[in-house]
Scaffold this active site. Structure first.
Site, PDB file in Angstrom:
ATOM      1  N   ASP A  30       0.850  -1.186   0.000  1.00 34.82           N
ATOM      2  CA  ASP A  30       0.000   0.000   0.000  1.00 34.82           C
ATOM      3  C   ASP A  30       0.893   1.247   0.000  1.00 34.82           C
ATOM      4  O   ASP A  30       1.900   1.314   0.707  1.00 34.82           O
ATOM      5  CB  ASP A  30      -0.909  -0.011   1.236  1.00 34.82           C
ATOM      6  CG  ASP A  30      -2.055   0.978   1.102  1.00 34.82           C
ATOM      7  OD1 ASP A  30      -3.207   0.526   0.990  1.00 34.82           O
ATOM      8  OD2 ASP A  30      -1.801   2.201   1.108  1.00 34.82           O
ATOM      9  N   ILE A  31       0.494   2.240  -0.776  1.00 33.95           N
ATOM     10  CA  ILE A  31       1.285   3.468  -0.900  1.00 33.95           C
ATOM     11  C   ILE A  31       1.248   4.295   0.388  1.00 33.95           C
ATOM     12  O   ILE A  31       2.127   5.127   0.621  1.00 33.95           O
ATOM     13  CB  ILE A  31       0.769   4.289  -2.115  1.00 33.95           C
ATOM     14  CG1 ILE A  31       1.862   5.179  -2.681  1.00 33.95           C
ATOM     15  CG2 ILE A  31      -0.488   5.068  -1.784  1.00 33.95           C
ATOM     16  CD1 ILE A  31       1.521   5.781  -4.037  1.00 33.95           C
ATOM     17  N   ASN A  87     -12.877  -3.180   2.476  1.00 35.85           N
ATOM     18  CA  ASN A  87     -13.833  -2.100   2.684  1.00 35.85           C
ATOM     19  C   ASN A  87     -14.847  -2.056   1.547  1.00 35.85           C
ATOM     20  O   ASN A  87     -14.502  -2.336   0.396  1.00 35.85           O
ATOM     21  CB  ASN A  87     -13.098  -0.757   2.758  1.00 35.85           C
ATOM     22  CG  ASN A  87     -12.141  -0.683   3.928  1.00 35.85           C
ATOM     23  OD1 ASN A  87     -12.426  -1.206   5.001  1.00 35.85           O
ATOM     24  ND2 ASN A  87     -10.998  -0.054   3.730  1.00 35.85           N
ATOM     25  N   VAL A  96     -11.036   3.073  -3.611  1.00 34.29           N
ATOM     26  CA  VAL A  96     -10.697   2.552  -4.940  1.00 34.29           C
ATOM     27  C   VAL A  96     -11.699   1.446  -5.270  1.00 34.29           C
ATOM     28  O   VAL A  96     -11.797   0.444  -4.530  1.00 34.29           O
ATOM     29  CB  VAL A  96      -9.253   2.007  -5.003  1.00 34.29           C
ATOM     30  CG1 VAL A  96      -8.954   1.472  -6.400  1.00 34.29           C
ATOM     31  CG2 VAL A  96      -8.241   3.091  -4.626  1.00 34.29           C
ATOM     32  N   HIS A 100     -10.181  -5.092  -3.141  1.00 33.31           N
ATOM     33  CA  HIS A 100      -8.811  -5.340  -2.692  1.00 33.31           C
ATOM     34  C   HIS A 100      -8.852  -5.769  -1.237  1.00 33.31           C
ATOM     35  O   HIS A 100      -9.586  -5.201  -0.425  1.00 33.31           O
ATOM     36  CB  HIS A 100      -7.933  -4.095  -2.846  1.00 33.31           C
ATOM     37  CG  HIS A 100      -8.560  -2.832  -2.376  1.00 33.31           C
ATOM     38  ND1 HIS A 100      -9.523  -2.164  -3.106  1.00 33.31           N
ATOM     39  CD2 HIS A 100      -8.389  -2.117  -1.236  1.00 33.31           C
ATOM     40  CE1 HIS A 100      -9.909  -1.090  -2.448  1.00 33.31           C
ATOM     41  NE2 HIS A 100      -9.250  -1.039  -1.299  1.00 33.31           N
ATOM     42  N   HIS A 102      -7.044  -5.630   2.061  1.00 33.89           N
ATOM     43  CA  HIS A 102      -5.967  -5.011   2.827  1.00 33.89           C
ATOM     44  C   HIS A 102      -5.362  -6.076   3.734  1.00 33.89           C
ATOM     45  O   HIS A 102      -6.095  -6.836   4.384  1.00 33.89           O
ATOM     46  CB  HIS A 102      -6.509  -3.913   3.748  1.00 33.89           C
ATOM     47  CG  HIS A 102      -6.931  -2.659   3.071  1.00 33.89           C
ATOM     48  ND1 HIS A 102      -6.096  -1.586   2.908  1.00 33.89           N
ATOM     49  CD2 HIS A 102      -8.112  -2.296   2.526  1.00 33.89           C
ATOM     50  CE1 HIS A 102      -6.735  -0.601   2.311  1.00 33.89           C
ATOM     51  NE2 HIS A 102      -7.970  -1.008   2.058  1.00 33.89           N
TER      52      HIS A 102
HETATM   53  P1  5GP Z   1      -9.713   1.617   0.289  1.00 31.57           P
HETATM   54  O1  5GP Z   1      -9.782   2.961   0.958  1.00 31.57           O
HETATM   55  O2  5GP Z   1     -10.407   1.650  -1.063  1.00 31.57           O
HETATM   56  O3  5GP Z   1     -10.137   0.484   1.134  1.00 31.57           O
HETATM   57  O4  5GP Z   1      -8.167   1.352   0.038  1.00 31.57           O
HETATM   58  C1  5GP Z   1      -7.466   1.843  -1.051  1.00 31.57           C
HETATM   59  C2  5GP Z   1      -6.020   1.728  -0.709  1.00 31.57           C
HETATM   60  O5  5GP Z   1      -5.270   1.872  -1.897  1.00 31.57           O
HETATM   61  C3  5GP Z   1      -5.525   2.799   0.264  1.00 31.57           C
HETATM   62  O6  5GP Z   1      -4.992   2.176   1.428  1.00 31.57           O
HETATM   63  C4  5GP Z   1      -4.490   3.566  -0.534  1.00 31.57           C
HETATM   64  O7  5GP Z   1      -3.385   3.978   0.252  1.00 31.57           O
HETATM   65  C5  5GP Z   1      -4.098   2.575  -1.615  1.00 31.57           C
HETATM   66  N1  5GP Z   1      -3.687   3.197  -2.849  1.00 31.57           N
HETATM   67  C6  5GP Z   1      -4.354   4.150  -3.544  1.00 31.57           C
HETATM   68  N2  5GP Z   1      -3.689   4.475  -4.669  1.00 31.57           N
HETATM   69  C7  5GP Z   1      -2.586   3.690  -4.694  1.00 31.57           C
HETATM   70  C8  5GP Z   1      -1.493   3.571  -5.609  1.00 31.57           C
HETATM   71  O8  5GP Z   1      -1.411   4.235  -6.643  1.00 31.57           O
HETATM   72  N3  5GP Z   1      -0.531   2.662  -5.303  1.00 31.57           N
HETATM   73  C9  5GP Z   1      -0.591   1.897  -4.170  1.00 31.57           C
HETATM   74  N4  5GP Z   1       0.414   1.045  -3.968  1.00 31.57           N
HETATM   75  N5  5GP Z   1      -1.592   1.988  -3.282  1.00 31.57           N
HETATM   76  C10 5GP Z   1      -2.583   2.875  -3.534  1.00 31.57           C
END
Ligand code: 5GP
Length: 121
Positions: A30-31, A87, A96, A100, A102
């Site tokens: 995760d970024i 989520n 996103v 995915h 986590h």
């Molecule tokens: P969500 O909030 O949808 O459950 O999680 C999305 C996750 O994707 C977040 O933890 C966010 O940091 C990660 N994320 C978003 N954009 C990128 C990216 O371009 N690269 C990586 N490695 N992680 C990303």
């Protein structure tokens, strides 16, 4: 569904710190890590949310957990324990819209998760 940033990561159009890849899935860090080890496991098939999982996707979705455990074992993080989270939509904090898993590991994690402030119209 519309393409997300994760499709670009799958297609190697943008870089990611990839931990594992096979024909079904991709795992990458995760970024914005929320634990010493925080990575995402995604299906290569673009499924927007948990609500969009169809019966024929069940094997793919189960595969994500198998990949998570495989990576954690390889990093010596499986036995001490970890958390997997998927989520869904606004209340779940999804940002996103490509499912995915986590995977958070490497420190004791609190429970339950806190409520977030949402702007509800
Ligand atoms: P969500 O909030 O949808 O459950 O999680 C999305 C996750 O994707 C977040 O933890 C966010 O940091 C990660 N994320 C978003 N954009 C990128 C990216 O371009 N690269 C990586 N490695 N992680 C990303």
């Amino acid at each position: 569904m519309s393409e997300t940033i994760f499709t670009k990561i799958i297609n190697k159009e943008i870089p990611a710190d990839i931990l594992y890849e096979d024909e079904i899935s991709l795992a990458f860090k995760d970024i914005n890590p929320q634990a010493p080890m925080h990575f995402l496991v995604i299906p290569k098939k673009a499924i927007a949310t948990i609500n969009d999982i169809e019966r024929q996707d069940c094997e793919v979705v189960g595969h994500l957990s198998w990949v998570a455990a495989k990576i954690l074992k390889e990093h010596g993080l499986a036995e001490q324990g970890y958390r997997t989270v998927m989520n869904c939509n606004e209340y779940g904090g999804q940002t996103v819209y490509h499912i995915h898993l986590h995977v958070l590991a490497g420190k004791p994690l609190g429970w339950p998760p806190y409520s977030a402030k949402l702007k509800i119209e």
